[in-house]
Design a protein around this motif. Structure first.
Motif, short mmCIF file in Angstrom:
data_model
loop_
_atom_site.label_atom_id
_atom_site.label_comp_id
_atom_site.label_asym_id
_atom_site.label_seq_id
_atom_site.Cartn_x
_atom_site.Cartn_y
_atom_site.Cartn_z
N LEU A 17 41.37 29.49 43.23
CA LEU A 17 40.09 28.78 43.29
C LEU A 17 39.12 29.47 44.25
CD1 LEU A 17 41.35 25.08 43.33
CD2 LEU A 17 40.16 26.23 41.45
N CYS A 18 39.63 29.88 45.42
CA CYS A 18 38.78 30.56 46.40
C CYS A 18 38.32 31.91 45.87
CB CYS A 18 39.54 30.74 47.71
SG CYS A 18 39.90 29.21 48.59
N GLY A 24 32.68 34.98 41.93
CA GLY A 24 31.56 34.56 41.10
C GLY A 24 30.24 34.65 41.84
N LEU A 25 30.23 34.24 43.12
CA LEU A 25 28.98 34.27 43.89
C LEU A 25 28.56 35.69 44.26
CD1 LEU A 25 29.49 31.17 46.20
CD2 LEU A 25 27.92 31.38 44.28
N VAL A 26 29.55 36.55 44.56
CA VAL A 26 29.22 37.91 44.97
C VAL A 26 28.90 38.79 43.78
CG1 VAL A 26 30.10 40.00 46.08
CG2 VAL A 26 30.56 37.76 47.10
N PRO A 29 26.04 38.00 39.63
CA PRO A 29 24.78 38.63 39.20
C PRO A 29 24.98 39.98 38.49
CG PRO A 29 24.58 37.75 41.42
CD PRO A 29 26.02 37.61 41.05
N PHE A 30 26.06 40.69 38.82
CA PHE A 30 26.33 41.95 38.12
C PHE A 30 26.45 41.70 36.62
CE2 PHE A 30 26.94 43.75 42.13
CZ PHE A 30 27.20 45.12 42.02
N PHE A 31 27.33 40.78 36.27
CA PHE A 31 27.62 40.56 34.86
C PHE A 31 26.50 39.81 34.15
CE2 PHE A 31 31.64 41.07 37.12
CZ PHE A 31 32.22 42.08 36.37
N LEU A 32 25.79 38.95 34.88
CA LEU A 32 24.67 38.22 34.27
C LEU A 32 23.51 39.15 33.93
CD1 LEU A 32 24.62 34.97 36.46
CD2 LEU A 32 25.40 35.20 34.09
N THR A 33 23.39 40.25 34.67
CA THR A 33 22.31 41.21 34.41
C THR A 33 22.83 42.46 33.70
OG1 THR A 33 22.64 42.12 36.63
CG2 THR A 33 20.94 40.45 36.38
N LEU A 448 31.14 35.70 51.90
CA LEU A 448 29.95 35.76 51.04
C LEU A 448 28.82 36.52 51.69
CD1 LEU A 448 30.00 32.10 49.65
CD2 LEU A 448 30.69 34.18 48.48
N VAL A 449 28.66 36.39 53.01
CA VAL A 449 27.60 37.15 53.71
C VAL A 449 27.84 38.64 53.57
CG1 VAL A 449 26.75 37.75 56.00
CG2 VAL A 449 26.91 35.36 55.34
#
Length: 455
Positions: A17-18, A24-26, A29-33, A448-449
């Motif tokens: 889960l972690c 997903g957060l890091v 955006p790669f895969f979405l774009t 995430l940072v």
């Protein structure tokens, strides 16, 4: 609530889960774009072309096999350079590793996405393997899962392991080999150790060399802590047992390993050392502490761990005399290795100085982090004072580089927030219910940072 309590007892589910959240957060955006992990330099010129070539040749070989012509895989390729031995050339990149067979599933049009997904899969498996090691060493589920996430999303996992697809392989092999060592000492089935040796030997001769050094050191360390006081002659029996099982795993990998070793021994890089092997540059030392929390590129010192990870690791290392002696000795050795260029050259087959073995140093810190979690509620003023003093020193050293990165400031904020929570834990009964959740949040925020700042 009943199912939630069961979930907490399974570190693999918590880790999954972690991992999904952080990845997903890091990288979402790669895969979405429609972007991939193919990067300029070695990634685009070496690793990805190897993936593309290997997948194409595997599809041809399987096609010829199913039509009755046998499994025909080229051993010499004239289209690469001026003609090369395929096994020796591609062994550093892809040939041998079992997961690389999945390249056959991705035609040229989908190869960039297949290449990226395989990197993600390797990182996920690295965390699973680390969870298995921590469970074998009796670490609690929650800190074990958090340590695995920190291990995967460290500076090494986010930088070299993304830019060089093969560099995540040793992150999988090291924990599996260490689990195999533990099981051999407990006189359990040695199959896992043999398979781990086989996988590391067949996947990458380069990292296999590093793993041999690290696992031998770990096995001797564990022996002296497990069997202290036994006659020295018993050591010979254990050495023979480990050697024979390791030899069995290496022998299974010999058809691919031996041609690769032959090629490596003829490399001009071998024994080509031009740097000082006793002292790093001044910039390396001024950026060392900051490199523990952020990515500063100095001889592959990609650590960049989340602030709370360092806090709990220090809590384990400052534990009273008699506690965590093994962890303290292990981290002292690994720390020394990072401070002297000779060891960077040694792990690089006595070639130029580079700490490509830094994933092992990160694994040691994350292991201490999981251990430090068990001290909650048992911390005395003296230990908290020692840890606080070390954190003040670390903070001061982190401020030496110029300019100071924003990620460094953020990680220092997470670090001190975690320390203050831990210091208040023993005094405030109400904190005990939600402190693990608060530390988990801070550790994830640190991951995430670092990830979002890099990508």
């Amino acid at each position: 609530m009943k199912y939630l309590n069961k979930l907490k007892k399974h570190p693999l589910w918590v880790y999954t889960l972690c991992f999904a959240l952080c990845f997903g957060l890091v990288f979402g955006p790669f895969f979405l774009t429609h972007k991939t992990f193919i990067y300029q330099g070695d990634s685009s010129m070496q690793h990805y072309p190897s993936f593309l070539y290997y997948g194409e040749q595997l599809r041809r070989a399987f096609a010829s096999f199913f039509v009755g012509k046998g499994f025909q895989f080229p051993q010499w390729e004239y289209s690469i350079g001026l003609g090369v031995d395929v096994f020796s050339t591609l062994s550093y990149y892809i040939i041998g590793e079992p997961l690389s067979l999945l390249s056959a599933l991705f035609p040229a049009s989908l190869a960039p996405y297949g290449y990226s997904l395989m990197i993600a899969l390797r990182l996920y498996l690295a965390g699973l393997a680390f969870c298995a090691f921590l469970k074998e060493r009796d670490c609690a589920p929650l800190p074990g899962a958090l340590a695995a996430v920190a291990y995967v999303f460290s500076g090494y996992g986010l930088r070299p392991a993304i830019f060089h697809s093969a560099f995540s392989i040793p992150m999988i092999d090291l924990p599996l080999l260490l689990v195999g060592v533990e099981r051999l000492y407990k006189k359990k089935d040695p199959k896992l150790f043999v398979l781990a040796v086989f996988h590391s030997a067949v996947s990458s001769f380069y990292f296999f060399y590093m793993l041999v050094i690290l696992v031998v050191l770990y096995a001797f360390l564990r022996y002296f802590f497990l069997f202290w006081g036994q006659p020295l002659r018993c050591l010979g029996g254990w050495v023979l047992r480990f050697f024979l099982w390791a030899l069995a795993g290496t022998a299974l990998a010999a058809p691919i390993l031996l041609p690769c070793l032959n090629s490596m021994l003829q490399s001009e890089r071998l024994l080509s050392v031009e740097q000082d092997l006793l002292l790093y540059s001044k910039a390396y030392f001024t950026h060392y502490a900051a490199g523990l929390v952020s990515v500063y590129e100095y001889h592959y010192f990609y650590v960049a761990l989340s602030g709370p990870v360092l806090v709990f690791a220090l809590l384990a290392l400052t534990a009273p005399k008699g506690k965590f002696r093994e962890e303290k000795l292990c981290m002292a050795v690994l720390l020394f290795f990072t401070l002297v260029p000779f060891f960077g050259s040694m792990f690089n087959a006595f070639s130029y100085v580079t700490n490509r073995w830094i994933w092992a140093f990160i694994a040691g810190i994350c292991f201490c982090f999981a251990r430090g979690f068990s001290l909650l509620g048992q911390l005395g003023r003296r230990q908290l004072g020692m840890t606080g003093g070390l954190l003040i020193l670390l903070t001061g050293l982190c401020l030496l580089p110029s300019p100071i990165k924003i990620t460094t400031w953020c990680q220092l904020a997470f670090l001190w927030a975690s320390y203050l929570l831990v210091a208040a834990y023993s005094r405030r009964e109400k904190l005990r219910t939600w402190l693990p959740g608060a530390v988990s949040f801070l550790a994830a925020a640190g991951v995430l940072v670092t990830g979002t700042s890099l990508f």
